[in-house]
Design an enzyme around this catalytic site. Structure first.
Site, PDB file in Angstrom:
ATOM      1  N   PHE A 156       0.200  -6.440  -6.064  1.00 36.98           N
ATOM      2  CA  PHE A 156      -0.151  -5.547  -4.957  1.00 36.98           C
ATOM      3  C   PHE A 156      -0.610  -6.411  -3.783  1.00 36.98           C
ATOM      4  CE2 PHE A 156      -2.949  -2.930  -2.358  1.00 36.98           C
ATOM      5  CZ  PHE A 156      -2.112  -1.856  -2.116  1.00 36.98           C
TER       6      PHE A 156
ATOM      7  N   LYS B 236     -11.416  -8.147   1.554  1.00 40.35           N
ATOM      8  CA  LYS B 236     -12.464  -7.472   0.776  1.00 40.35           C
ATOM      9  C   LYS B 236     -13.853  -8.094   0.897  1.00 40.35           C
ATOM     10  CE  LYS B 236      -9.456  -5.328  -2.618  1.00 40.35           C
ATOM     11  NZ  LYS B 236      -9.289  -4.045  -1.940  1.00 40.35           N
TER      12      LYS B 236
ATOM     13  N   ASP C 124      -2.492 -14.777  -2.765  1.00 42.55           N
ATOM     14  CA  ASP C 124      -3.218 -13.618  -2.269  1.00 42.55           C
ATOM     15  C   ASP C 124      -4.537 -13.572  -3.043  1.00 42.55           C
ATOM     16  OD1 ASP C 124      -4.378 -11.113  -2.026  1.00 42.55           O
ATOM     17  OD2 ASP C 124      -2.484 -10.024  -2.017  1.00 42.55           O
TER      18      ASP C 124
HETATM   19  C1  LIG Z   1      -4.655  -8.316  -4.135  1.00 38.95           C
HETATM   20  C2  LIG Z   1      -4.688  -7.441  -2.913  1.00 38.95           C
HETATM   21  N1  LIG Z   1      -4.023  -7.810  -1.816  1.00 38.95           N
HETATM   22  C3  LIG Z   1      -4.050  -7.077  -0.687  1.00 38.95           C
HETATM   23  C4  LIG Z   1      -4.732  -5.892  -0.625  1.00 38.95           C
HETATM   24  C5  LIG Z   1      -4.734  -5.069   0.624  1.00 38.95           C
HETATM   25  O1  LIG Z   1      -5.960  -5.162   1.249  1.00 38.95           O
HETATM   26  P1  LIG Z   1      -6.385  -4.088   2.371  1.00 38.95           P
HETATM   27  O2  LIG Z   1      -6.581  -2.785   1.694  1.00 38.95           O
HETATM   28  O3  LIG Z   1      -7.642  -4.673   2.960  1.00 38.95           O
HETATM   29  O4  LIG Z   1      -5.267  -4.068   3.367  1.00 38.95           O
HETATM   30  C6  LIG Z   1      -5.444  -5.455  -1.760  1.00 38.95           C
HETATM   31  C7  LIG Z   1      -6.187  -4.169  -1.730  1.00 38.95           C
HETATM   32  O5  LIG Z   1      -6.589  -3.613  -2.711  1.00 38.95           O
HETATM   33  C8  LIG Z   1      -5.417  -6.247  -2.932  1.00 38.95           C
HETATM   34  O6  LIG Z   1      -6.070  -5.868  -4.036  1.00 38.95           O
END
Ligand SMILES: Cc1ncc(COP(=O)(O)O)c(C=O)c1O
Length: 394
Positions: free
Chosen positions: A132, A246, A217
């Site tokens: 994700f 986050k 990521d």
């Molecule tokens: C691993 C990962 N990458 C990217 C995101 C996206 O982040 P945002 O909701 O701040 O756009 C999330 C959100 O849960 C995530 O868990």
């Protein structure tokens, strides 16, 4: 609560499933609802509240900054921005790296893929199934969970997926047209799926051989959660690009792309941009968060609490504990909904995932042995069918 629920549902689009309460305040590992009930938050506000809720140093830093200068854009130099970037570079420990600030995890991943394309002059991105990366177009294109992608049309092209953990598949897919390989070092939303031994270092070797930018990521794995400052350090791998969001600002919206020297080499003015990214308020929160994290070396508590969880959370219905540090998945022998509901009745917040059997734990890194014992007690009550009595209330 019924009136508030009605009010919110009248004016806010119904895009989220919600817990059945409204929160009024938070402190440390606890939050209180509007009726004054206290909850133990082992979900950490969705992995955001790294230092606990309302860490006093961060609250003080943003209050002071708000009084001095609430905002000015990237058109001016900013001491707090420079200091926040330096603190992140130091924490990540990748020589010659530099930071681009933005506002959310998805935006950071968009920026990372753009950087990879700019650095290599290539178009194609590889990603992994089960990942994700966010809900903006390119981040969603890189996401490897179909249910998130279905409602979106016109996703960015030039992204293909290989199975997570399969080095041979990565090797077969890499080639002279691949700009970047993006992945979560541990897949969180998928249900806490850790990579097989040697996968991440093998991937780094392959990417280097093909001139492809390896992108971690670290939106969930980063900033101490895995028992080291970053997942890159926890797995002893040096990616070209890392993304953070986050926890970075303890709840103040912000994100960052950290570009290692290969990824940063060709970047020039205008290649990336964001009005709010790197604003003084966000940077004050980032700087204070990173200072506390580093001074207290909180990643060591993440490692200690993982060991404690593995030693003490032992139940016949708990098949396995997946993950690392304080990114843990409790794998049950059947769908976890009933147990999550039981924990909620005992006022303990935990997370779900794409894997219905998995309960996700993403608590603040400040979580204590006593708080893990509350979880243990609640799980044992649930499995021995003892009635709930609000376990986390004093
Ligand atoms: C691993 C990962 N990458 C990217 C995101 C996206 O982040 P945002 O909701 O701040 O756009 C999330 C959100 O849960 C995530 O868990």
């Amino acid at each position: 609560m019924t009136r508030l629920k009605k009010l919110e549902e009248s004016f806010v689009l119904p895009t989220y499933a919600k817990f059945p309460f409204a929160l009024a305040r938070g402190r440390g590992t606890y939050v209180w609802d509007e009726a004054g009930n206290r909850y133990l938050d082992l979900y950490g506000g969705h992995a955001v509240c790294l230092l606990g809720h309302c860490p006093p140093e961060v609250v003080a830093a943003i209050s002071e900054q708000a009084k001095r200068l609430l905002f000015y854009s990237n058109l001016v130099y900013s001491r707090v921005r420079a200091q926040a970037a330096k603190a992140l570079v130091r924490l990540c420990d990748i020589a010659g790296s530099q930071v681009f600030f933005c506002n959310s995890g998805a935006e950071a991943n968009e920026g990372a893929m753009r950087l990879a394309r700019l650095a290599t002059g290539r178009a194609r991105i590889l990603a992994t199934t089960g990942s994700f990366h966010g809900r903006t177009a390119a981040a969603l294109a890189a996401t490897g969970i179909d249910s998130y992608k279905k409602p979106a049309h016109g996703l960015a092209r030039d992204v293909s997926h290989v199975p997570f953990g399969d080095l041979a598949a990565a090797q077969a897919a890499l080639g002279p047209d691949v700009a970047g390989f993006i992945l979560e070092p541990i897949q969180s939303i998928a249900g806490i799926v850790a990579p097989p031994a040697g996968y991440l270092s093998g991937l780094a070797r392959l990417c280097r051989r093909h001139g492809t930018m390896l992108i971690f990521d670290e939106v969930q794995t980063g900033l101490g959660r895995l028992g080291a400052p970053t997942a890159a350090q926890a797995f002893d791998v040096e990616p070209d690009i890392l993304t953070f969001a986050k926890a970075l600002g303890s709840g103040v919206p912000c994100a960052a792309v950290l570009a290692g020297p290969r990824a940063a080499a060709r970047i020039k003015s205008g290649d990336l941009g964001s009005t709010f990214g790197g604003g003084p308020l966000a940077c004050a929160a980032i700087l204070a968060t990173l200072e506390i994290l580093t001074q207290r070396r909180l990643w060591r508590n993440a490692a200690r609490m993982e060991a404690l969880a593995r030693r003490t959370l032992v139940f016949p219905a708990l098949r396995e504990i997946r993950g690392k540090g304080l990114l843990l998945g409790l794998v049950l022998d059947k769908p976890s909904q009933e147990v999550r509901d039981g924990l909620l009745r005992r006022r303990i917040l935990v997370g779900s995932s794409q894997d219905p059997r998995v309960i996700r734990l993403l608590p603040p890194l400040t979580v204590t042995a006593k708080e893990l014992a509350l979880l243990r007690g609640a799980l044992s009550d649930i499995w021995e069918a003892r009635p709930a009595k609000g376990a986390s209330n004093p």
